[in-house]
Design an enzyme around this catalytic site. Structure first.
Site, PDB file in Angstrom:
ATOM      1  N   ASP A  21      -7.212  -1.277  -5.716  1.00 45.17           N
ATOM      2  CA  ASP A  21      -7.844  -1.194  -4.387  1.00 45.17           C
ATOM      3  C   ASP A  21      -8.072  -2.589  -3.803  1.00 45.17           C
ATOM      4  O   ASP A  21      -8.272  -3.553  -4.528  1.00 45.17           O
ATOM      5  CB  ASP A  21      -9.177  -0.428  -4.496  1.00 45.17           C
ATOM      6  CG  ASP A  21      -9.593   0.146  -3.141  1.00 45.17           C
ATOM      7  OD1 ASP A  21      -8.763   0.158  -2.207  1.00 45.17           O
ATOM      8  OD2 ASP A  21     -10.758   0.565  -3.014  1.00 45.17           O
ATOM      9  N   ASN A  69      -3.970   9.667   0.868  1.00 47.26           N
ATOM     10  CA  ASN A  69      -3.429   8.479   1.546  1.00 47.26           C
ATOM     11  C   ASN A  69      -2.426   8.801   2.661  1.00 47.26           C
ATOM     12  O   ASN A  69      -2.043   7.925   3.440  1.00 47.26           O
ATOM     13  CB  ASN A  69      -2.800   7.492   0.554  1.00 47.26           C
ATOM     14  CG  ASN A  69      -3.828   6.727  -0.280  1.00 47.26           C
ATOM     15  OD1 ASN A  69      -3.605   6.396  -1.442  1.00 47.26           O
ATOM     16  ND2 ASN A  69      -4.990   6.413   0.328  1.00 47.26           N
TER      17      ASN A  69
HETATM   18  C1  IPE Z   1      -7.817   5.178  -3.760  1.00 51.10           C
HETATM   19  O1  IPE Z   1      -7.981   4.137  -2.888  1.00 51.10           O
HETATM   20  C2  IPE Z   1      -6.364   5.545  -3.869  1.00 51.10           C
HETATM   21  C3  IPE Z   1      -5.513   4.579  -4.540  1.00 51.10           C
HETATM   22  C4  IPE Z   1      -5.931   3.496  -5.135  1.00 51.10           C
HETATM   23  C5  IPE Z   1      -4.108   4.879  -4.568  1.00 51.10           C
HETATM   24  P1  IPE Z   1      -8.362   4.387  -1.346  1.00 51.10           P
HETATM   25  O2  IPE Z   1      -8.455   3.041  -0.727  1.00 51.10           O
HETATM   26  O3  IPE Z   1      -7.389   5.327  -0.743  1.00 51.10           O
HETATM   27  O4  IPE Z   1      -9.768   5.115  -1.461  1.00 51.10           O
HETATM   28  P2  IPE Z   1     -10.952   5.280  -0.422  1.00 51.10           P
HETATM   29  O5  IPE Z   1     -10.356   5.833   0.832  1.00 51.10           O
HETATM   30  O6  IPE Z   1     -11.537   3.917  -0.192  1.00 51.10           O
HETATM   31  O7  IPE Z   1     -11.919   6.201  -1.079  1.00 51.10           O
HETATM   32  C1  IPE Z   2      -4.918  -0.003  -2.449  1.00 54.37           C
HETATM   33  O1  IPE Z   2      -5.295  -0.869  -1.433  1.00 54.37           O
HETATM   34  C2  IPE Z   2      -3.526   0.555  -2.300  1.00 54.37           C
HETATM   35  C3  IPE Z   2      -3.472   1.971  -1.902  1.00 54.37           C
HETATM   36  C4  IPE Z   2      -4.486   2.752  -1.757  1.00 54.37           C
HETATM   37  C5  IPE Z   2      -2.160   2.517  -1.660  1.00 54.37           C
HETATM   38  P1  IPE Z   2      -5.813  -0.342  -0.039  1.00 54.37           P
HETATM   39  O2  IPE Z   2      -4.617  -0.127   0.840  1.00 54.37           O
HETATM   40  O3  IPE Z   2      -6.686   0.842  -0.189  1.00 54.37           O
HETATM   41  O4  IPE Z   2      -6.617  -1.586   0.490  1.00 54.37           O
HETATM   42  P2  IPE Z   2      -8.008  -1.551   1.266  1.00 54.37           P
HETATM   43  O5  IPE Z   2      -8.948  -0.753   0.444  1.00 54.37           O
HETATM   44  O6  IPE Z   2      -7.738  -0.924   2.596  1.00 54.37           O
HETATM   45  O7  IPE Z   2      -8.401  -2.978   1.372  1.00 54.37           O
HETATM   46 MG    MG Z   3      -8.698   1.118  -0.376  1.00 56.09          MG
END
Ligand code: IPE
Ligand code: IPE
Ligand code: MG
Length: 245
Positions: A21, A69
């Site tokens: 994340d 996602n």
């Molecule tokens: C969780 O991260 C999903 C993955 C790491 C693939 P998100 O960034 O999607 O989660 P939320 O929306 O902050 O809960």
């Molecule tokens: C994790 O990073 C990757 C996926 C969830 C695919 P994020 O894309 O959630 O990055 P933030 O949380 O928006 O910074």
């Molecule tokens: Mg995220």
């Protein structure tokens, strides 16, 4: 950082989960597009997998794309799909002669996934399925509730009584070691639908750094924290079970 001290240590996590994340925030804070964060994140992932297997962690579950996602802008989803497409090619090449079994947790029948990704994923699973060494579990289009419902529906069809062991046979992670440790980077403290059944007794760590900036040193620090914990599973410490007082 003295890695040799903990390499192969029996207190290392046996099955580690990573909720990748902070890719987007990492990029934004540098004035870059979110896609740049995903690219650097994917490169870091490759390095960390190597590092963790080399250290002695047997199984890895990596949260790459959740079933939620799909809510993201089309451009970002398309970029991620392109990245998975490339990752699957790279992993096939990198793990050609390695004793690593690759599995994918998530709905690969979902037609929102590009055909190339689905075909390459199935091919990679098929190519590595008889390997008995490390297990690399890529969670792509994964949702914990969906996984549990998938298992329930399969079991309903069988019409038999279910216990924990028979239930687990219907989860994507069947055959993996118990999930003992989960890291979520970027400072968010939630599970976001990641392996809910498997995580019931997992230890958690929430480092503040975003995933693209997360180093091997940070990984060691998190693992050391896990190794120092006292896991009781509802019981008592070993030295406390002898006498009742
Ligand atoms: C969780 O991260 C999903 C993955 C790491 C693939 P998100 O960034 O999607 O989660 P939320 O929306 O902050 O809960
Ligand atoms: C994790 O990073 C990757 C996926 C969830 C695919 P994020 O894309 O959630 O990055 P933030 O949380 O928006 O910074
Ligand atoms: Mg995220």
């Amino acid at each position: 950082m003295n890695i040799d001290k903990i390499k192969g240590d029996e207190r290392l996590p046996k099955h580690m989960g990573i909720i990748i994340d902070g890719n987007g925030r990492w990029a934004k804070s540098r004035g870059l597009p979110r896609s740049a964060g995903h690219k650097v994140g994917a490169d870091n992932l490759k390095k960390q997998i190597e590092f963790l297997f080399d250290l002695g962690v047997k199984n890895l579950s990596l949260y790459c794309f959740s079933s939620e996602n799909w809510k993201r802008p089309e451009q970002e989803v398309d970029y991620l799909m392109q990245l998975f497409d490339e990752m699957l090619d790279e992993y096939k090449r990198d793990y050609l002669d390695r004793d690593v079994k690759i599995i994918i947790s998530g709905d690969l029948t979902d037609e929102r996934l590009p055909l190339n990704v689905r075909t390459k994923a199935v091919d990679l699973i098929e190519t590595t399925k008889n390997r008995t060494g490390n297990i690399l579990n890529l969670c792509i289009n994964y949702g914990g509730r969906q996984e549990i419902l998938k298992a329930v529906n399969e079991l309903v069809k069988l019409g038999e009584e279910v216990d924990e062991n028979t239930f687990e046979k219907h989860l994507y992670t069947y055959g993996m070691l118990p999930l003992d440790f989960i890291i979520r980077t970027s400072g968010e403290k939630r599970s976001s639908n990641f392996l809910p059944w498997q995580a019931t007794y997992s230890e958690w760590e929430f480092p503040k750094k975003c995933w693209p900036a997360f180093t091997k040193r940070d990984m060691i620090k998190a693992i050391k924290s896990f190794m120092s914990r006292n896991r009781r599973f509802g019981g008592l410490n070993k030295n406390e079970t002898k006498k009742h007082n």
